[in-house]
Motif scaffolding. Structure first.
Motif, PDB file in Angstrom:
ATOM      1  N   VAL A 163     -24.586  21.492  10.433  1.00  0.00           N
ATOM      2  CA  VAL A 163     -23.775  20.560  11.220  1.00  0.00           C
ATOM      3  C   VAL A 163     -23.085  19.594  10.266  1.00  0.00           C
ATOM      4  CG1 VAL A 163     -23.759  18.790  13.021  1.00  0.00           C
ATOM      5  CG2 VAL A 163     -25.366  20.707  13.166  1.00  0.00           C
ATOM      6  N   GLY A 164     -21.783  19.381  10.472  1.00  0.00           N
ATOM      7  CA  GLY A 164     -21.028  18.489   9.611  1.00  0.00           C
ATOM      8  C   GLY A 164     -20.190  17.507  10.392  1.00  0.00           C
ATOM      9  N   VAL A 165     -20.016  16.321   9.834  1.00  0.00           N
ATOM     10  CA  VAL A 165     -19.162  15.292  10.434  1.00  0.00           C
ATOM     11  C   VAL A 165     -18.215  14.771   9.356  1.00  0.00           C
ATOM     12  CG1 VAL A 165     -20.852  13.457   9.978  1.00  0.00           C
ATOM     13  CG2 VAL A 165     -19.109  13.132  11.750  1.00  0.00           C
ATOM     14  N   GLN A 166     -16.955  14.558   9.745  1.00  0.00           N
ATOM     15  CA  GLN A 166     -15.948  14.029   8.826  1.00  0.00           C
ATOM     16  C   GLN A 166     -15.262  12.829   9.472  1.00  0.00           C
ATOM     17  OE1 GLN A 166     -15.450  17.506   9.926  1.00  0.00           O
ATOM     18  NE2 GLN A 166     -16.998  18.124   8.438  1.00  0.00           N
ATOM     19  N   TRP A 167     -15.229  11.721   8.735  1.00  0.00           N
ATOM     20  CA  TRP A 167     -14.553  10.510   9.225  1.00  0.00           C
ATOM     21  C   TRP A 167     -13.455  10.124   8.257  1.00  0.00           C
ATOM     22  CZ3 TRP A 167     -14.755   5.472   6.871  1.00  0.00           C
ATOM     23  CH2 TRP A 167     -14.070   4.488   7.591  1.00  0.00           C
ATOM     24  N   THR A 168     -12.277   9.829   8.803  1.00  0.00           N
ATOM     25  CA  THR A 168     -11.124   9.418   8.002  1.00  0.00           C
ATOM     26  C   THR A 168     -10.601   8.097   8.524  1.00  0.00           C
ATOM     27  OG1 THR A 168     -10.515  11.718   7.553  1.00  0.00           O
ATOM     28  CG2 THR A 168      -8.810  10.055   7.233  1.00  0.00           C
ATOM     29  N   ASP A 169     -10.445   7.143   7.638  1.00  0.00           N
ATOM     30  CA  ASP A 169      -9.967   5.804   7.988  1.00  0.00           C
ATOM     31  C   ASP A 169      -8.470   5.847   8.322  1.00  0.00           C
ATOM     32  OD1 ASP A 169     -10.053   3.102   8.398  1.00  0.00           O
ATOM     33  OD2 ASP A 169     -10.598   2.568   6.345  1.00  0.00           O
ATOM     34  N   LYS A 170      -7.958   4.751   8.864  1.00  0.00           N
ATOM     35  CA  LYS A 170      -6.534   4.657   9.168  1.00  0.00           C
ATOM     36  C   LYS A 170      -5.722   4.674   7.870  1.00  0.00           C
ATOM     37  CE  LYS A 170      -6.768  -0.405   9.412  1.00  0.00           C
ATOM     38  NZ  LYS A 170      -6.566  -1.596  10.277  1.00  0.00           N
ATOM     39  N   GLN A 171      -4.423   4.992   7.994  1.00  0.00           N
ATOM     40  CA  GLN A 171      -3.549   5.079   6.820  1.00  0.00           C
ATOM     41  C   GLN A 171      -2.117   4.774   7.225  1.00  0.00           C
ATOM     42  OE1 GLN A 171      -3.281   9.382   5.558  1.00  0.00           O
ATOM     43  NE2 GLN A 171      -4.810   9.642   7.162  1.00  0.00           N
ATOM     44  N   ARG A 172      -1.297   4.438   6.231  1.00  0.00           N
ATOM     45  CA  ARG A 172       0.102   4.098   6.480  1.00  0.00           C
ATOM     46  C   ARG A 172       0.907   5.346   6.812  1.00  0.00           C
ATOM     47  NH1 ARG A 172       0.945  -1.456   7.047  1.00  0.00           N
ATOM     48  NH2 ARG A 172      -0.502  -2.522   5.640  1.00  0.00           N
ATOM     49  N   GLU A 218       0.827  -1.200   0.000  1.00  0.00           N
ATOM     50  CA  GLU A 218       0.000   0.000   0.000  1.00  0.00           C
ATOM     51  C   GLU A 218       0.865   1.255   0.000  1.00  0.00           C
ATOM     52  OE1 GLU A 218      -2.394  -0.463   3.480  1.00  0.00           O
ATOM     53  OE2 GLU A 218      -3.919  -1.653   2.445  1.00  0.00           O
ATOM     54  N   MET A 219       0.393   2.285  -0.717  1.00  0.00           N
ATOM     55  CA  MET A 219       1.053   3.580  -0.696  1.00  0.00           C
ATOM     56  C   MET A 219       0.832   4.236   0.664  1.00  0.00           C
ATOM     57  SD  MET A 219       2.631   4.189  -3.561  1.00  0.00           S
ATOM     58  CE  MET A 219       2.807   5.972  -3.532  1.00  0.00           C
ATOM     59  N   VAL A 220       1.727   5.149   1.007  1.00  0.00           N
ATOM     60  CA  VAL A 220       1.690   5.784   2.322  1.00  0.00           C
ATOM     61  C   VAL A 220       0.814   7.035   2.305  1.00  0.00           C
ATOM     62  CG1 VAL A 220       3.963   4.889   2.878  1.00  0.00           C
ATOM     63  CG2 VAL A 220       3.768   7.152   1.827  1.00  0.00           C
ATOM     64  N   LEU A 221       0.324   7.395   3.511  1.00  0.00           N
ATOM     65  CA  LEU A 221      -0.471   8.602   3.725  1.00  0.00           C
ATOM     66  C   LEU A 221      -1.698   8.679   2.828  1.00  0.00           C
ATOM     67  CD1 LEU A 221       2.318  11.294   4.283  1.00  0.00           C
ATOM     68  CD2 LEU A 221       0.772  10.336   5.980  1.00  0.00           C
ATOM     69  N   VAL A 222      -2.353   7.524   2.654  1.00  0.00           N
ATOM     70  CA  VAL A 222      -3.592   7.472   1.880  1.00  0.00           C
ATOM     71  C   VAL A 222      -4.638   6.712   2.697  1.00  0.00           C
ATOM     72  CG1 VAL A 222      -4.724   6.729  -0.240  1.00  0.00           C
ATOM     73  CG2 VAL A 222      -2.353   7.509  -0.317  1.00  0.00           C
ATOM     74  N   PRO A 223      -5.635   7.391   3.248  1.00  0.00           N
ATOM     75  CA  PRO A 223      -6.704   6.664   3.953  1.00  0.00           C
ATOM     76  C   PRO A 223      -7.556   5.882   2.964  1.00  0.00           C
ATOM     77  CG  PRO A 223      -7.226   9.005   3.803  1.00  0.00           C
ATOM     78  CD  PRO A 223      -5.831   8.842   3.276  1.00  0.00           C
ATOM     79  N   LYS A 224      -7.888   4.637   3.319  1.00  0.00           N
ATOM     80  CA  LYS A 224      -8.689   3.817   2.417  1.00  0.00           C
ATOM     81  C   LYS A 224     -10.092   4.389   2.235  1.00  0.00           C
ATOM     82  CE  LYS A 224      -6.455  -0.672   3.180  1.00  0.00           C
ATOM     83  NZ  LYS A 224      -6.674  -2.073   3.646  1.00  0.00           N
ATOM     84  N   ASN A 225     -10.642   4.951   3.297  1.00  0.00           N
ATOM     85  CA  ASN A 225     -12.011   5.454   3.247  1.00  0.00           C
ATOM     86  C   ASN A 225     -12.082   6.832   3.889  1.00  0.00           C
ATOM     87  OD1 ASN A 225     -13.576   2.869   2.371  1.00  0.00           O
ATOM     88  ND2 ASN A 225     -12.300   2.184   4.081  1.00  0.00           N
TER      89      ASN A 225
END
Length: 658
Positions: free
Chosen positions: A578-587, A554-561
């Protein structure tokens, strides 16, 4: 010093550099009929104003009302909060986050193009486009087009294009406003703007100043900016004018932390004395005229930027000054007509750019220059009006000439690179309200001067990056809702990237083994009733090597979702958003081998704004990261090189319109 320790300082220094047509034959009646159908100007198509049927396929449009309701005080925040584009915390404390379309990690800013009223802001520098200097009050809309777009916009458009369009003057109109805001971390902002238009002449100006200590120690940011212009217009097709934009910034650099330091106290700094500044001036002259059935337009832009930075190494200051200039000239012509009742748009243009920079420091005295000249041609045909059929094809040829010399390091090169881009697009509505669209193409980017000066082979510039792009999408649109889904793939060759494992572990900019970005995107918006509206943006991306020693990694610093969603309410003299932001884990940034014992954690943030108007006054309270989440979106080593993101912040603002 190992590569993980060296990488944050190297990137922080790099960030400071940002402070471092053939004729169409048709029956006259058909042309007249097409002209009547195209009289309503509302969007920007192939670098010209266009009516809705010729809007960019699959584009997301952010309106001025949406920007204001969400409480976005700058263009970068509007793109992230309302447009759903993933952004990474800036390294310098500025509001200019690194924007990422389709998972390009550290170099995301070099793989998308940002355009302001036809003038390209993305430059030949390893830095984010400075969007915080664009007065948000002047923005009419922002168009986000994902996917390869090098035919019209040149190098670096593999991820897509973000087109910022400012308001056109309305004859015999007047407007003015005053905005004041204050909040936590000693944050404050004041903006004054005004515009006046007569029968055929209009002028406007905006002056703003802001400051904040930011969340971390030694991370103060100050900015003063001015924007003003005038234009003469005879119609929506005939106009000429100019615009000047100037900005002065001062910032302090908080630097990077290790995981244990972040866990113990994320607000701390290990670089309490590092600082920098930016002076930027841009002058643009533009014109457009309809002549003998052709739309002719041109933009001439000059930009001057001075960046100063001082980093301390073992208590010893290391100052540096970077002076850069850029000229752009982009004449183009469009023939909009009809062929047997079908609307046809033919666009041809030339892009000429010259960029140069001088460096004065104890470690470099480099002079760098890059010149480019490009010719592009694009034709789009709208057929079967009942089913809104569209098909387009385009090509681009661009030649780059690079020169670099640094007497302190004995580095020098003179290189030329000639590149081609092409695209094929089509869309069709097989049933009512449902549109199927697809795109194939080839896009490219060339290395910046920083990337070419720190390569594995001394004095050998990097090869140009090329990408073969494919996209297939489906969109449903009605009067109250719109849903767009896309599948995409970018197969890259010679991707330009900083490899921390190169140069015996010290790292270097290099051409990677073949890589790929592929995934799925979903954009949805729904008007529930006159008062309530919701929208959401989701992206799943697989970023991997497809050959070489890291094949399948996997490439680095790229969240899958990534996922963002907003709920907006409009009542009598009041609004809420109102806003919500979710970022998946990443390398982590150094984890090319995918062997780091852990990944950057996923995180969720929440923001909100409530505003109420009393006559000509609007009062609002807003909050960012309301749950006070401790998280980070930048980390360049394995559990190291961490740049913590902002904690909770509350603000109160007032706007007076007159």
């Amino acid at each position: 010093m190992n590569s993980s320790a060296f990488r944050p300082r190297l990137l922080a220094a790099a960030v400071s550099l940002c402070f471092a047509a053939p004729a169409i034959h048709a029956e006259e009646a058909d042309v007249a009929q097409a002209g009547q159908a195209l009289a309503s100007i509302s969007v920007t198509g192939a670098r010209f104003d266009a009516e809705p049927s010729l809007a960019p396929v699959g584009a997301i449009i952010i309106s001025a009302d949406e920007i204001r309701r969400a409480g976005a005080n700058d263009v970068n925040a509007a793109i992230r909060k309302v447009g759903g584009v993933y952004g990474r915390q800036s390294l310098d404390g500025s509001p200019d986050f690194g924007l990422d379309l389709r998972g390009f990690g550290t170099n995301s800013s070099q793989n998308l193009v940002i355009v302001l009223d036809g003038v390209r802001l993305s430059e030949n520098e390893l830095s984010n486009a400075v969007l915080s200097t664009i007065p948000i009050d002047t923005v009419e809309r922002i168009e986000i087009t994902r996917g390869g777009a090098s035919v019209l916009y040149g190098g670096g458009a593999t991820g897509g294009v973000i087109n910022i369009v400012t308001r056109r003057p309305q004859a015999n109109s007047r407007s003015a406003s005053m905005f004041v805001e204050g909040g936590q971390f000693n944050a404050g902002e004041v903006r004054l703007s005004g515009a006046q238009a007569w029968d055929n002449f209009a002028a406007d100006a905006t002056l703003g100043t802001q400051r904040t200590d930011n969340y971390r120690d030694n991370n103060e940011f100050k900015q003063t900016h001015f924007s003003g212009g005038a234009q003469w217009f005879a119609s929506q097709f005939d106009r000429v004018g100019f615009r000047y934009e100037g900005a002065r910034q001062e910032m302090q650099f908080a630097g990077a932390l290790k995981e244990a330091q972040f866990t113990a106290y994320p607000r701390q700094t290990l670089t309490p004395n590092d600082y920098g500044s930016l002076d930027s001036d841009r002058l643009t002259v533009f014109g457009q005229r309809r002549l003998y059935g052709h739309d002719i337009a041109a933009d001439l832009s000059y930009r001057k930027k001075t960046v100063e930075s001082t980093y301390f190494y073992d208590g010893v200051p290391s100052p540096a000054t970077y002076d850069s200039k850029q000229w752009q000239f982009s004449p183009r012509v469009r023939k909009l007509g009809a062929i047997k009742g079908m609307v046809n748009e033919l666009v041809a243009g030339v892009d000429l750019t010259k960029w140069e920079r001088t460096t004065a420091s104890g470690f470099s005295a480099a002079d760098a220059e890059q010149k480019s000249k490009a010719l592009y041609l694009r034709d789009e045909l709208r057929f079967d009006p009942a089913h809104e059929g569209r098909i387009s094809a385009g090509v681009r040829r661009e030649i780059f000439d690079k020169d670099y010399a640094d007497p302190l390091t004995f580095a020098a090169y003179d290189a030329k690179q000639a590149l081609n881009a092409w695209e094929l697009q089509a869309s069709y509505m097989p049933v009512a309200n449902v549109t199927v669209f697809g795109k194939l193409g080839q896009s490219f980017r060339v290395a910046t001067s920083e990337e070419d000066s720190y390569t594995p082979l001394f004095n050998k510039p990097l090869a140009a990056q090329q990408s073969h792009d494919a996209e297939l999408g489906l969109s449903y649109a009605s009067a109250t809702q719109k849903i767009t889904a896309r599948l995409f793939r970018h197969n890259l060759t010679n991707e330009i990237f900083f490899d921390p494992t190169a140069n015996f572990g010290w790292g270097a900019n290099t051409n990677l083994d073949p890589s790929r970005r592929q995934g799925f995107e979903l954009d949805a918006e729904h008007r529930i009733n006159a008062a309530w509206a919701v929208n959401a943006h989701y992206q799943h991306v697989q970023a991997k090597f497809r050959d070489g020693v890291n094949d399948g990694k996997e490439m680095v610093l790229v969240p899958k979702n990534t996922l963002s969603a907003r709920v907006a309410w409009t009542g009598a003299s009041q609004t809420a958003d109102v806003g919500v932001q979710w970022t998946d884990k990443q390398r982590y940034g150094a984890d090319f081998a995918n062997d780091c014992a852990g990944q950057m954690p996923s995180y969720t943030t929440l923001d909100a704004r409530y505003a109420r108007t009393f006559g000509q006054w609007e009062w609002a309270v807003s909050g960012q990261n309301l749950a006070d989440k401790n998280y980070f979106s930048q980390a360049f080593g394995c559990k190291a090189g961490i740049y913590p993101s902002n904690g909770r912040q509350l603000k109160l603002s007032a706007r007076y319109s007159f």
